[in-house]
Design an enzyme around this catalytic site. Structure first.
Site, PDB file in Angstrom:
ATOM      1  NE  ARG A   1      -8.445   6.481  -7.638  1.00 23.48           N
ATOM      2  CZ  ARG A   1      -8.284   5.239  -7.611  1.00 23.48           C
ATOM      3  NH1 ARG A   1      -9.131   4.423  -7.947  1.00 23.48           N
ATOM      4  NH2 ARG A   1      -6.726   4.926  -7.924  1.00 23.48           N
TER       5      ARG A   1
ATOM      6  NE  ARG B   1      -1.501   2.969  -8.818  1.00 27.60           N
ATOM      7  CZ  ARG B   1      -2.621   3.795  -8.394  1.00 27.60           C
ATOM      8  NH1 ARG B   1      -2.576   5.272  -8.836  1.00 27.60           N
ATOM      9  NH2 ARG B   1      -3.887   3.538  -8.331  1.00 27.60           N
TER      10      ARG B   1
ATOM     11  CE  LYS C   1      -7.803  -3.792  -7.210  1.00 26.30           C
ATOM     12  NZ  LYS C   1      -7.139  -2.746  -7.719  1.00 26.30           N
TER      13      LYS C   1
ATOM     14  NE  ARG D   1      -1.735  -3.903  -6.121  1.00 23.07           N
ATOM     15  CZ  ARG D   1      -2.948  -3.225  -5.826  1.00 23.07           C
ATOM     16  NH1 ARG D   1      -3.388  -3.490  -4.496  1.00 23.07           N
ATOM     17  NH2 ARG D   1      -3.185  -2.050  -6.061  1.00 23.07           N
TER      18      ARG D   1
ATOM     19  NE  ARG E   1      -4.962   6.054  -4.325  1.00 23.85           N
ATOM     20  CZ  ARG E   1      -5.180   4.764  -4.737  1.00 23.85           C
ATOM     21  NH1 ARG E   1      -6.189   4.463  -4.397  1.00 23.85           N
ATOM     22  NH2 ARG E   1      -4.203   4.084  -5.204  1.00 23.85           N
TER      23      ARG E   1
HETATM   24  P1  AMP Z   1      -4.465   0.319  -4.278  1.00 24.76           P
HETATM   25  O1  AMP Z   1      -5.477   1.172  -3.437  1.00 24.76           O
HETATM   26  O2  AMP Z   1      -5.186  -1.122  -4.176  1.00 24.76           O
HETATM   27  O3  AMP Z   1      -4.606   0.832  -5.706  1.00 24.76           O
HETATM   28  O4  AMP Z   1      -3.056   0.200  -3.859  1.00 24.76           O
HETATM   29  C1  AMP Z   1      -2.400   1.264  -3.562  1.00 24.76           C
HETATM   30  C2  AMP Z   1      -0.789   1.167  -3.655  1.00 24.76           C
HETATM   31  O5  AMP Z   1      -0.565   0.266  -2.475  1.00 24.76           O
HETATM   32  C3  AMP Z   1      -0.253   0.005  -4.735  1.00 24.76           C
HETATM   33  O6  AMP Z   1       0.017   0.895  -5.887  1.00 24.76           O
HETATM   34  C4  AMP Z   1       0.956  -0.441  -4.100  1.00 24.76           C
HETATM   35  O7  AMP Z   1       2.022   0.473  -4.097  1.00 24.76           O
HETATM   36  C5  AMP Z   1       0.397  -0.829  -2.670  1.00 24.76           C
HETATM   37  N1  AMP Z   1      -0.199  -1.912  -2.300  1.00 24.76           N
HETATM   38  C6  AMP Z   1      -1.366  -2.121  -2.071  1.00 24.76           C
HETATM   39  N2  AMP Z   1      -1.847  -3.621  -1.865  1.00 24.76           N
HETATM   40  C7  AMP Z   1      -0.557  -4.387  -2.196  1.00 24.76           C
HETATM   41  C8  AMP Z   1      -0.220  -5.590  -2.239  1.00 24.76           C
HETATM   42  N3  AMP Z   1      -1.227  -6.626  -1.920  1.00 24.76           N
HETATM   43  N4  AMP Z   1       1.018  -5.942  -2.413  1.00 24.76           N
HETATM   44  C9  AMP Z   1       1.968  -4.746  -2.734  1.00 24.76           C
HETATM   45  N5  AMP Z   1       1.617  -3.503  -2.677  1.00 24.76           N
HETATM   46  C10 AMP Z   1       0.259  -3.332  -2.213  1.00 24.76           C
END
Ligand code: AMP
Length: 207
Positions: A122, A163, A13, A88, A152
């Site tokens: 990653r 996740r 993404k 989300r 990360r």
């Molecule tokens: P990402 O980089 O999009 O994979 O996001 C990393 C982490 O940030 C996710 O696993 C969630 O814990 C948190 N996170 C990111 N976006 C959201 C969202 N829209 N709602 C809730 N938690 C989020």
């Protein structure tokens, strides 16, 4: 044009959102990047977010919605956005509907084992955030800024599986949510990156 990218963790993404937003002239807004910036700065929001992110859980809707309401006030968000990682949950999607109209939802489809394998390989530049795959990129520093490459903290197998579970339970219902609005475009997220970006741009240009 306002676009939502949906897809499980590891579907590419972020990488795809960066490429497509540049080509289509949209502001790339990633809630994950925003939260990681808060963590880096040691803010109260960052501390709260970290406690959820480290466990592979979602940050509470109210916190995310408030953060995004503020983000949408910024000038760059007025000329069209590409949302990466938001909404989300259905509650977030409903809150988003009250702020802007979504013209397209790109669903990046990818199977669980491909995802786990991708995420575990990653590597991210600790300085500029560029993303690399340890499978194809063997240096230990970033080729863009020279920063050190790190894993990360939420990219370990246990957190990744959690996740993915959270995605299936709370985020995948959004496919249906946007399907009902007639705006979903499904894309195979295992395609070569350039081909995939090309395809998404051409789908969005037809909008
Ligand atoms: P990402 O980089 O999009 O994979 O996001 C990393 C982490 O940030 C996710 O696993 C969630 O814990 C948190 N996170 C990111 N976006 C959201 C969202 N829209 N709602 C809730 N938690 C989020």
């Amino acid at each position: 044009m306002n676009v939502v990218f949906l897809g499980p963790p590891g579907s590419g993404k972020g990488t795809m959102a960066e490429r497509v937003s540049k080509r289509c002239g949209l502001a790339h807004i990633s809630t994950g990047d925003m939260l990681r910036a808060e963590i880096k700065q040691g803010t109260e929001l960052g501390k709260l977010a970290k406690s959820y992110i480290d466990q592979g859980a979602l940050v509470p809707d109210g916190v995310i919605i408030d953060m995004m309401k503020e983000r949408f006030q910024m000038d760059d968000a007025k000329g069209g956005v590409l949302l990466d990682g938001f909404p989300r949950t259905v509650a977030q999607a409903e809150a988003l509907d009250a702020i802007i109209a979504i013209d397209a939802c790109v669903n990046l489809a990818c199977d669980a084992e491909v995802i786990v394998d991708r995420i575990i390989s990653r590597r991210v530049c600790g300085k500029c955030g560029a993303v690399f795959s340890a499978k194809h990129y063997h240096a230990d520093c970033c080729d863009k800024c020279g920063g050190e490459l790190v894993v990360r903290p939420d990219d370990n197998e246990t957190t990744v599986r959690e996740r993915f579970r959270v995605y299936e339970e709370q985020t995948s219902p959004l496919i249906d949510y946007y399907e009902k609005k007639g705006v979903v475009q499904c894309v195979d997220a295992t395609m070569p990156i350039e081909e995939e970006a090309e395809l998404i741009c051409s789908l969005l240009n037809q909008k």
